[in-house]
Design a protein around this motif. Structure first.
Motif, short mmCIF file in Angstrom:
data_model
loop_
_atom_site.label_atom_id
_atom_site.label_comp_id
_atom_site.label_asym_id
_atom_site.label_seq_id
_atom_site.Cartn_x
_atom_site.Cartn_y
_atom_site.Cartn_z
N CYS A 28 -14.10 -5.02 3.02
CA CYS A 28 -12.78 -5.42 2.51
C CYS A 28 -11.83 -4.23 2.47
CB CYS A 28 -12.90 -6.04 1.13
SG CYS A 28 -13.68 -7.66 1.12
N ALA A 29 -12.32 -3.09 2.00
CA ALA A 29 -11.48 -1.89 1.95
C ALA A 29 -11.07 -1.46 3.35
CB ALA A 29 -12.23 -0.77 1.24
N LEU A 30 -12.00 -1.58 4.30
CA LEU A 30 -11.69 -1.24 5.69
C LEU A 30 -10.62 -2.17 6.24
CD1 LEU A 30 -12.62 0.57 8.12
CD2 LEU A 30 -14.17 -1.30 8.72
N GLY A 31 -10.76 -3.47 5.96
CA GLY A 31 -9.77 -4.44 6.44
C GLY A 31 -8.41 -4.23 5.84
N ALA A 32 -8.37 -3.86 4.55
CA ALA A 32 -7.09 -3.63 3.89
C ALA A 32 -6.35 -2.45 4.50
CB ALA A 32 -7.32 -3.40 2.39
N ARG A 33 -7.12 -1.39 4.85
CA ARG A 33 -6.48 -0.20 5.42
C ARG A 33 -5.99 -0.43 6.84
NH1 ARG A 33 -11.02 2.40 3.04
NH2 ARG A 33 -12.00 2.56 5.09
N SER A 34 -6.63 -1.38 7.55
CA SER A 34 -6.31 -1.55 8.97
C SER A 34 -5.07 -2.39 9.21
CB SER A 34 -7.50 -2.20 9.68
OG SER A 34 -7.65 -3.54 9.26
N THR A 35 -4.63 -3.16 8.20
CA THR A 35 -3.47 -4.04 8.39
C THR A 35 -2.17 -3.31 8.07
OG1 THR A 35 -3.81 -4.87 6.16
CG2 THR A 35 -4.77 -6.14 7.95
N VAL A 66 -11.24 -11.32 6.64
CA VAL A 66 -10.33 -10.53 5.79
C VAL A 66 -9.12 -10.06 6.59
CG1 VAL A 66 -10.11 -8.36 4.51
CG2 VAL A 66 -12.10 -9.83 4.14
N GLU A 67 -9.37 -9.58 7.80
CA GLU A 67 -8.26 -9.11 8.62
C GLU A 67 -7.32 -10.27 8.95
OE1 GLU A 67 -7.40 -6.45 12.63
OE2 GLU A 67 -9.39 -7.30 12.27
N ASN A 68 -7.87 -11.43 9.29
CA ASN A 68 -7.05 -12.59 9.61
C ASN A 68 -6.23 -13.03 8.39
OD1 ASN A 68 -6.46 -14.91 11.55
ND2 ASN A 68 -7.24 -16.02 9.77
N ALA A 69 -6.87 -13.04 7.21
CA ALA A 69 -6.16 -13.44 5.99
C ALA A 69 -5.08 -12.44 5.63
CB ALA A 69 -7.17 -13.57 4.84
N ALA A 70 -5.34 -11.15 5.86
CA ALA A 70 -4.34 -10.13 5.53
C ALA A 70 -3.14 -10.21 6.47
CB ALA A 70 -4.98 -8.75 5.60
N ARG A 71 -3.39 -10.51 7.74
CA ARG A 71 -2.29 -10.55 8.71
C ARG A 71 -1.42 -11.79 8.52
NH1 ARG A 71 -2.51 -6.76 12.55
NH2 ARG A 71 -4.49 -5.72 13.00
N VAL A 77 -13.52 -16.72 1.57
CA VAL A 77 -12.35 -15.85 1.72
C VAL A 77 -11.11 -16.74 1.59
CG1 VAL A 77 -11.11 -14.25 3.22
CG2 VAL A 77 -13.62 -14.28 3.22
N GLU A 78 -10.24 -16.42 0.62
CA GLU A 78 -9.06 -17.23 0.36
C GLU A 78 -7.81 -16.36 0.39
OE1 GLU A 78 -9.54 -19.04 -3.43
OE2 GLU A 78 -11.13 -20.40 -2.78
#
Length: 393
Positions: free
Chosen positions: A254-261, A293-298, A326-327
């Protein structure tokens, strides 16, 4: 003058040698095969002819005392108070490392637990020590009446038979742990090889879709997936043998996905329990969570347009099934959307891993102003070694 019973002593010695020979042969079979600790303990109980036997082994890697086996004679019950006593005795033994018989010797050892009041059984507790290192404990439960393992009125710590029994079991446990470590490293090498094959499959799949997105975006997504797999190995190296703590892994993903967006993302990762998965499952889970996570963040948004999107990840587990949800707040899915007909690479990867690797299900829907992605898969046995990915994405 009463003559010394040489014949009786000789018969005891012969009996002891026979017991040790049978025990040695049994332990050789145990080391040379895939027999479990329970099989070894059951065979040893038969050889020594005791009512019950428990074998505890100390896992130094994780500082855990594990009851590897408990075996009982027919019609002999092991009550809850006896189980509690057995655990207390073993913990005491790990600190004091003393061969003793209870309740006869209880007064000699302050702090040793009391045997259950209604018990008419003598407990022989043998520490398992190898090169001054306490490996565990072997507890033998036997009748108070005439019994060949101990001599009445004599300290069991001076018994050559008991020293030989504990010595052979100590060598067996030590050797077994070395074999387990070798198996563990072999499993790691298999996992690295298989994960490199997975990376190659993902890259080939991304290559076939270069006309849909820019090369830069394709490389970013591929790097993200590779980093997710790397986190599995990092978590694996710090956790149980062949096992990964799912909460810890998910938090890192999750932390990795948050940083990548591009947008700042707040990730809430919650679980009410400690869930372990084997390394094969962990790789698939890492890739699935990364994509979701990446899809939800984007694509997510916040009710407050100026605030960052929020992604919520929740874990639930039981003895049979694990679920990951994942929501995110976002727009509804397009009319007529279905997972079967979608062409998005990320969702294709998720569905493939959910079905083929995790043997589970994946659903994506919209409810209460939220997009909800849910992965369910069965809990698998630990320590699966040498399992290869036999599919192409």
């Amino acid at each position: 003058m009463i003559p010394f019973p040489w014949n009786l002593m000789f018969r005891h010695q012969v009996r002891h040698v026979e017991l040790l020979n049978r025990m040695g042969q049994m332990l050789d079979v145990g080391l040379g095969s895939n027999e479990t600790y329970l099989w070894v303990a059951s065979e040893l109980r038969e050889i020594l002819n005791v009512k019950a036997l428990t074998l505890w082994v100390f896992d130094r890697r994780h500082q855990l005392l594990v009851k590897e086996a408990q075996t009982l004679a027919p019609q002999y019950g092991f009550r809850e108070n006896q189980r509690q006593f057995d655990e207390l005795l073993t913990n005491w033994q790990m600190e004091h490392s003393t061969t003793m018989a209870l309740p006869q010797q209880h007064a000699q050892y302050p702090g040793a637990p009391d045997t259950p009041a209604e018990s008419d059984i003598t407990v022989l507790s043998l520490p398992l020590v190898f090169q001054a290192e306490v490996l565990g404990c072997l507890n033998l439960y036997l009748d108070d009446d005439d019994y060949p393992l101990i001599e009445r009125g004599r300290d069991p710590g001076s018994s050559q038979l008991l020293r030989a029994v504990s010595g052979q079991m100590s060598v067996f446990v030590h050797t077994r742990s070395q074999v387990s470590n070798t198996t563990f490293y072999k499993e790691i090498h298999h996992r690295v090889k298989n994960n490199l094959q997975t990376v190659a499959s993902l890259l080939r799949m991304q290559l076939r879709r270069l006309d849909e997105i820019s090369a830069e975006r394709a490389l970013e997504e591929s790097l993200q997936r590779i980093m997710s797999i790397a986190l599995v190995h990092e978590t694996l190296s710090q956790g149980e043998i062949g096992m990964v703590n799912l909460l810890e892994l998910t938090q890192r993903i999750c932390a990795l996905g948050a940083r990548s967006t591009d947008a700042e993302v707040r990730v809430n990762c919650e679980t009410s329990q400690r869930i372990l998965v084997n390394s094969k499952q962990a790789t698939a889970v890492a890739l699935v969570v990364n994509e979701l996570v990446e899809n939800a963040a984007r694509h997510g948004r916040n009710m407050d347009e100026e605030a960052p999107p929020i992604v919520e990840v929740n874990l639930e587990g039981s003895d049979e099934q694990i679920s990951i949800t994942v929501e995110n707040v976002g727009n509804p899915l397009p009319p007529g959307f279905s997972l079967e007909s979608n062409s998005r690479l990320g969702l294709t990867i998720v569905q493939t891993l959910a079905k083929d690797e995790l043997k589970g299900t994946f659903n994506l829907g919209y409810a209460h102003d939220k997009n909800v992605a849910k992965l369910r898969f069965p809990m698998a046995p630990s320590g699966i070694a040498g399992v290869q990915y036999d599919h192409e994405f």
